[in-house]
Motif scaffolding. Structure first.
Motif, PDB file in Angstrom:
ATOM      1  N   ARG A 210       0.848  -1.197   0.000  1.00 58.63           N
ATOM      2  CA  ARG A 210       0.000   0.000   0.000  1.00 58.63           C
ATOM      3  C   ARG A 210       0.886   1.251   0.000  1.00 58.63           C
ATOM      4  O   ARG A 210       0.641   2.207  -0.728  1.00 58.63           O
ATOM      5  N   SER A 211       1.929   1.226   0.791  1.00 59.78           N
ATOM      6  CA  SER A 211       2.846   2.365   0.891  1.00 59.78           C
ATOM      7  C   SER A 211       3.604   2.605  -0.415  1.00 59.78           C
ATOM      8  O   SER A 211       3.709   3.749  -0.885  1.00 59.78           O
ATOM      9  N   THR A 212       4.133   1.546  -1.030  1.00 63.21           N
ATOM     10  CA  THR A 212       4.882   1.728  -2.279  1.00 63.21           C
ATOM     11  C   THR A 212       3.975   2.181  -3.412  1.00 63.21           C
ATOM     12  O   THR A 212       4.397   2.945  -4.284  1.00 63.21           O
TER      13      THR A 212
ATOM     14  N   ASP B 105      -5.251   8.125   1.728  1.00 65.42           N
ATOM     15  CA  ASP B 105      -6.720   8.171   1.691  1.00 65.42           C
ATOM     16  C   ASP B 105      -7.291   8.055   0.278  1.00 65.42           C
ATOM     17  O   ASP B 105      -8.491   7.860   0.107  1.00 65.42           O
ATOM     18  N   ARG B 106      -6.442   8.141  -0.758  1.00 64.31           N
ATOM     19  CA  ARG B 106      -6.920   7.890  -2.129  1.00 64.31           C
ATOM     20  C   ARG B 106      -6.816   6.415  -2.512  1.00 64.31           C
ATOM     21  O   ARG B 106      -7.323   6.010  -3.558  1.00 64.31           O
ATOM     22  N   ILE B 107      -6.157   5.608  -1.685  1.00 66.36           N
ATOM     23  CA  ILE B 107      -6.094   4.164  -1.927  1.00 66.36           C
ATOM     24  C   ILE B 107      -7.261   3.540  -1.162  1.00 66.36           C
ATOM     25  O   ILE B 107      -7.241   3.459   0.065  1.00 66.36           O
ATOM     26  N   THR B 108      -8.291   3.143  -1.895  1.00 69.37           N
ATOM     27  CA  THR B 108      -9.495   2.642  -1.212  1.00 69.37           C
ATOM     28  C   THR B 108      -9.380   1.169  -0.863  1.00 69.37           C
ATOM     29  O   THR B 108     -10.012   0.717   0.079  1.00 69.37           O
TER      30      THR B 108
ATOM     31  N   THR C 266      -7.065  -0.219  -5.583  1.00 73.06           N
ATOM     32  CA  THR C 266      -7.966   0.734  -6.214  1.00 73.06           C
ATOM     33  C   THR C 266      -7.650   2.133  -5.715  1.00 73.06           C
ATOM     34  O   THR C 266      -7.434   2.346  -4.523  1.00 73.06           O
ATOM     35  N   LEU C 267      -7.615   3.076  -6.668  1.00 68.17           N
ATOM     36  CA  LEU C 267      -7.365   4.483  -6.350  1.00 68.17           C
ATOM     37  C   LEU C 267      -8.592   5.321  -6.678  1.00 68.17           C
ATOM     38  O   LEU C 267      -9.262   5.081  -7.695  1.00 68.17           O
ATOM     39  N   LYS C 268      -8.874   6.308  -5.823  1.00 67.82           N
ATOM     40  CA  LYS C 268      -9.915   7.288  -6.137  1.00 67.82           C
ATOM     41  C   LYS C 268      -9.378   8.208  -7.221  1.00 67.82           C
ATOM     42  O   LYS C 268      -8.241   8.658  -7.167  1.00 67.82           O
ATOM     43  N   ARG C 269     -10.204   8.491  -8.216  1.00 64.99           N
ATOM     44  CA  ARG C 269      -9.853   9.453  -9.259  1.00 64.99           C
ATOM     45  C   ARG C 269      -9.965  10.870  -8.699  1.00 64.99           C
ATOM     46  O   ARG C 269     -10.762  11.116  -7.798  1.00 64.99           O
ATOM     47  N   LEU C 270      -9.209  11.791  -9.284  1.00 67.16           N
ATOM     48  CA  LEU C 270      -9.349  13.197  -8.923  1.00 67.16           C
ATOM     49  C   LEU C 270     -10.565  13.815  -9.599  1.00 67.16           C
ATOM     50  O   LEU C 270     -11.153  14.764  -9.093  1.00 67.16           O
ATOM     51  N   ALA C 271     -10.913  13.289 -10.776  1.00 71.87           N
ATOM     52  CA  ALA C 271     -12.089  13.753 -11.516  1.00 71.87           C
ATOM     53  C   ALA C 271     -12.835  12.514 -12.014  1.00 71.87           C
ATOM     54  O   ALA C 271     -12.211  11.503 -12.324  1.00 71.87           O
TER      55      ALA C 271
END
Length: 115
Positions: free
Chosen positions: A47-49, A59-62, A76-81
């Motif tokens: 998760r860190s790497t 907090d963007r890594i869900t 999974t990553l949250k998109r910025l848009a």
């Protein structure tokens, strides 16, 4: 003999894709248990790497999952848009995985190198 190989050389599949309109999911899938176990033990992908590699805060890594039945590491990553929204450049999320290909994975002593 090189001291490391890359994730792109070891993985059978590395991909990214939409996970709804607001997220992109990544899959790193290995062909066999031994390679999967080696990459996990090396801590090359955590998760860190992932956060460091993609320049995202935790907090963007869900999600971050080591999925043993499939020899896979998934996150999974949250998109910025939102997908298709103004300023968003990859509607399908399928062009986000390349940074993973060059992640170094230490080579165990005495191991044969990938062909």
């Amino acid at each position: 003999m090189p001291e490391h190989t890359t994730l792109g050389e070891l993985a059978k599949t590395v991909r990214s894709k939409n996970a709804g309109t607001d997220r992109i999911t990544f899959d790193i899938i290995f062909a066999d248990q031994a390679t999967y176990d080696h990459v996990r033990a090396s801590q090359a992908v955590t998760r860190s790497t992932v956060g460091e590699l993609f320049g995202v805060p935790d907090d963007r890594i869900t999600d971050f999952v080591e999925f043993d039945p499939a020899f896979a590491i998934k996150f999974t990553l949250k998109r910025l848009a939102p997908s298709g929204g103004p300023g968003e450049r990859d509607v399908f999320g399928c062009q986000q995985y390349p940074p993973l290909l060059s992640v170094p994975v230490p080579t165990p002593a005495g191991s044969p190198q990938p062909a």
